[in-house]
Every structure is written in structure tokens, then in C-alpha cells.
Design an enzyme around this catalytic site. Sequence first.
Site, PDB file in Angstrom:
ATOM      1  N   TYR A 142     -36.949 -20.834  24.281  1.00 52.78           N
ATOM      2  CA  TYR A 142     -38.183 -20.809  24.877  1.00 52.78           C
ATOM      3  C   TYR A 142     -38.108 -19.276  25.645  1.00 52.78           C
ATOM      4  CZ  TYR A 142     -41.987 -21.419  28.276  1.00 52.78           C
ATOM      5  OH  TYR A 142     -43.320 -21.401  28.951  1.00 52.78           O
ATOM      6  N   ASP A 237     -32.969 -12.311  26.082  1.00 49.52           N
ATOM      7  CA  ASP A 237     -33.875 -12.783  27.154  1.00 49.52           C
ATOM      8  C   ASP A 237     -33.021 -13.571  28.147  1.00 49.52           C
ATOM      9  OD1 ASP A 237     -36.509 -15.428  27.204  1.00 49.52           O
ATOM     10  OD2 ASP A 237     -35.225 -14.534  28.652  1.00 49.52           O
ATOM     11  N   LYS A 265     -36.670 -14.970  37.222  1.00 43.73           N
ATOM     12  CA  LYS A 265     -36.016 -15.864  38.068  1.00 43.73           C
ATOM     13  C   LYS A 265     -35.222 -15.114  39.366  1.00 43.73           C
ATOM     14  CE  LYS A 265     -36.097 -19.211  34.431  1.00 43.73           C
ATOM     15  NZ  LYS A 265     -36.988 -20.417  34.965  1.00 43.73           N
TER      16      LYS A 265
HETATM   17  P1  KE4 Z   1     -41.589 -17.788  33.294  1.00 45.16           P
HETATM   18  O1  KE4 Z   1     -43.078 -16.997  32.646  1.00 45.16           O
HETATM   19  O2  KE4 Z   1     -41.893 -19.225  33.356  1.00 45.16           O
HETATM   20  O3  KE4 Z   1     -41.391 -17.025  34.589  1.00 45.16           O
HETATM   21  O4  KE4 Z   1     -40.693 -17.344  32.385  1.00 45.16           O
HETATM   22  C1  KE4 Z   1     -40.672 -17.570  31.061  1.00 45.16           C
HETATM   23  C2  KE4 Z   1     -39.238 -17.873  30.346  1.00 45.16           C
HETATM   24  C3  KE4 Z   1     -38.629 -16.844  29.688  1.00 45.16           C
HETATM   25  N1  KE4 Z   1     -37.401 -17.075  29.320  1.00 45.16           N
HETATM   26  C4  KE4 Z   1     -36.549 -18.118  29.312  1.00 45.16           C
HETATM   27  C5  KE4 Z   1     -35.319 -18.023  28.918  1.00 45.16           C
HETATM   28  C6  KE4 Z   1     -36.989 -19.097  30.172  1.00 45.16           C
HETATM   29  O5  KE4 Z   1     -36.171 -20.002  30.720  1.00 45.16           O
HETATM   30  C7  KE4 Z   1     -38.551 -19.162  30.797  1.00 45.16           C
HETATM   31  C8  KE4 Z   1     -38.970 -20.165  31.682  1.00 45.16           C
HETATM   32  N2  KE4 Z   1     -38.101 -21.227  32.062  1.00 45.16           N
HETATM   33  C9  KE4 Z   1     -38.637 -22.637  32.230  1.00 45.16           C
HETATM   34  C10 KE4 Z   1     -37.749 -23.545  32.397  1.00 45.16           C
HETATM   35  N3  KE4 Z   1     -36.632 -23.525  31.321  1.00 45.16           N
HETATM   36  C11 KE4 Z   1     -39.525 -22.424  33.461  1.00 45.16           C
HETATM   37  C12 KE4 Z   1     -39.850 -23.740  34.014  1.00 45.16           C
HETATM   38  C13 KE4 Z   1     -41.371 -24.082  33.804  1.00 45.16           C
HETATM   39  O6  KE4 Z   1     -41.990 -23.636  32.721  1.00 45.16           O
HETATM   40  O7  KE4 Z   1     -41.864 -24.409  34.649  1.00 45.16           O
END
Ligand code: KE4
Length: 424
Positions: A142, A237, A265
Site C-alpha cells: 500500500y 516507500d 509518519k
Molecule cells: P498516508 O497518506 O496515510 O500518510 O501514507 C500512506 C502510506 C504510504 N506508504 C505506506 C507504506 C503506508 O503504510 C502508508 C499508510 N499506512 C497506513 C497504515 N498501514 C495508514 C493508516 C490509515 O490508512 O489510516
Amino acid sequence: MTRSESLFQKAVKVIPGGVNSPVRAFGSIGSTPKFIKSAQGAYLYDEDGNRYLDFVGSWGPMILGHSHKTVVESVTEACQRGLSFGAATALEVEMAELVCGMIPSVEMVRMVNSGTEAVMSAIRLARGFTRRDKIIKFNGCYHGHSDGLLVQAGSGAMTSGVPDSLGVPAEYTKDTLSADYNNLDSVRVHFQRCGEEIAAVIVEPVAANMGVIPPEPGFLEGLRKLCDQYGALLIFDEVITGFRLGLEGAQGYYGVTPDLTVFGKIIGGGMPVGAYGGKRQIMELVSPVGGVYQAGTLSGNPIAMTAGIAQLTLLKEHPEYYQQLNAMGEWFYGEIQTIVKEADLPYQVTHVGSLGCLYFTGQKIVDDKSAKTSDRKAFAHFCNEMLKQGLYLAPSQFEAMFLSLAHTREMLEQALKCMEQYFQ
Ligand code: KE4
């Protein structure tokens, strides 16, 4: 009715699903969310005064634990000087120099407001730099919710992606090719078929969005080689692994250097921050220097930069934190594996450093297909029962458990006792 329940009843009337991010709805474990009022160290406190030992850590950012004194004091003090200027600030220079000083492959970095935005920008940059359109992503990885990456993996390696969300035109994903994590052959076939059209391979160096799946030996190195062979860029990523596995993230942990890295994060210390960075030759194609446009009203926001700088500086000044955190992960996740083994259950625990996942399956976990053999009903029951015991696990089988420096051995021994009783 609890306060969380009544808040949820109100929330669903004015927010889709009552949440601002789907996984928080607790839907995949068949329950409703605890509304969290505050957090301190390793603990969350909900609106009904219940305390939980937190294994989510806001999905990764809270590596130092919640409300860390230094971070909170820095942010509180910064607020007195104003919240946002929409202008260049010294804080952004400090943050950029900090990141470039910590990650050897990053010579320049651009701040944005989320991981999604950082990935979207990095992909655009890779396409602009190579003048190619296709990208390869991995099933089960993801990278945020930008259109081109919401791809239902086409079965097998020869299918170009089809959108797995409504509202994403097929046009937007026709150049997104899917491969299987830990399967270099599934990548090779794409390169052999259309290597000259492939701008980049984007990968989570540790897959942490289908649980936690470490790269098999040679997988990341193989991606590096294929990208070099065909002139494509390798994008790591590191939104989750960045500053999590070590000061140099997964690229330092595994010794494989990407061309571009995406952060999120931890880099924000709990505030909304994403970033992408890499070689100067590539990054100088980003506007206003080069022709790849990208912008953001709150990018580099002074309060967010203050939180991120405070957190990253503490991590940089205490490299021993990583030995401590990774050793704790090694012990804790190893103990969970022992518990399920002694209960004669075929469940698998995977982990890398302080990231871990308990899968309810006997299958070796290497990719999304094996991860999906996990018994999600069994997971949901476990997760709900642990919640009743005051353990706040991610409410989805396909998320990671996160440990922080605020978790103590006695807290974790208590947690292990709950798990042991559950599986006995
Ligand atoms: P954000 O747009 O949510 O800040 O980041 C996206 C993203 C990109 N790359 C990786 C490897 C990620 O894990 C994420 C977002 N992670 C999720 C949890 N696995 C965020 C939690 C959520 O979607 O509420």
C-alpha cells in the site's frame, strides 16, 4: 451506552463511516471504534476512561511513545510564534539538512503533508525523469490512495492493473503493472516485455500493509539490479520503515540503495508530514527548478517541522534507541511465536525490528496470497478479546504491530500473559 458508542452514533451521521480513515472504524473486526481522548507514553486513554497498551502508535509515528516531553515542549513553544506562514522558514532548511544528513541516498528532499502525497509526487518525478509512463508495484503493498496506485492486482504478472476503488478511471491505472512480493520472476517478465517503458519500481522494503512481510534474501538486491539493467528508478516507500528500523531506515538495514525514498509518519513526530527525496540529479527536476510540478499550502509547516525535527533529533542523538527497540521486538514477537507453538497452534509471527504481525495461518508468509490464507475471523476474535484485556492492537489482520521506546519489558510481559491465557 459508553461515550465511545454515543460518539460513534453521532460520528456516522456526519463523517463517512464515522471515521476519517477507514481502518479506524474497526469494521474488519466486527466492532466499533474506541474514541481516544489522550495518550501518554505507551498508553491510550479512551473517552470512557479505559486505558490501553498501544500497539498501533498512530500507525507508526509514535516511536518515542505518545506525548514525548521534548516533542510537546518544542511544539508548544513553536505555536507562540505562529502556526503557518506559507513562506520559507529556517525550520525547513533544518529538517532537510537533518534528513539528508541521516540518509546517504538522499541529497535533496521535498516536504509534503502525507505519505500519499509523497508517493504520488515521487512517481510523477520518476516518470518525468525517465520520460517513461509505466510503474511496477507489488500486490498487497500500500502506497497511499493516489489513483494510479489503487490497483487491484491483476492475476499473474502479465496483467496491467485494474482499479480497486470506485472513481478511478481505468486510464489512470493502465500504466500500473502488478507483481508479487518476494517474486523477482514476476518483476522480470514485465521488464522483458516492456522494460523501456518502465519508469520505476515502487516497493515497501518491508511489506507492512499486508501484515509484516520481510523481503526474502536477494529480493531487494534483485530489484536494484533489474532497475539498473533497464534504466528504471527504484523507489523505496519508507513511510513505515523510515527511521523505524534504524537511522537509515530499511535501505540501511538491508544495504540496498534506492534512487528515490518516500517518508512519512516518524518524520512528522505525530504531525502531518510526508517527504520524498533522492539524488540531486533527479530531485532538481522538481518545480520550481525543473519541469515536474508539485506544491502544497502547508508543506514544511513550521509546527509540523518542529515536531519532526524534535523527534528525529532525539533519534539521531540516541542511536542506541534502535538496538533497544529492535532487541525488544526480537524478544516480544519471539515470545508470541512460542506461545502459539506451545498451544500447538500453527500460527505464524513475522517481524522486523519493532514491527510484527501474528497471522492465523500455518502457511509461510511471503506475499499477499499467503497472507490472505490467515483466518480473519479468528484474528477478529483475538483482537476483540485483547481489547477487553486493555491491549490495543491494529483492528485489521493486514496491519503491523508497532512497539515504541515507551513500552517496557513489564508492560510487554503483562501483554504476553493475556495472549498466553487466550491461546491456552
Ligand atoms: P498516508 O497518506 O496515510 O500518510 O501514507 C500512506 C502510506 C504510504 N506508504 C505506506 C507504506 C503506508 O503504510 C502508508 C499508510 N499506512 C497506513 C497504515 N498501514 C495508514 C493508516 C490509515 O490508512 O489510516
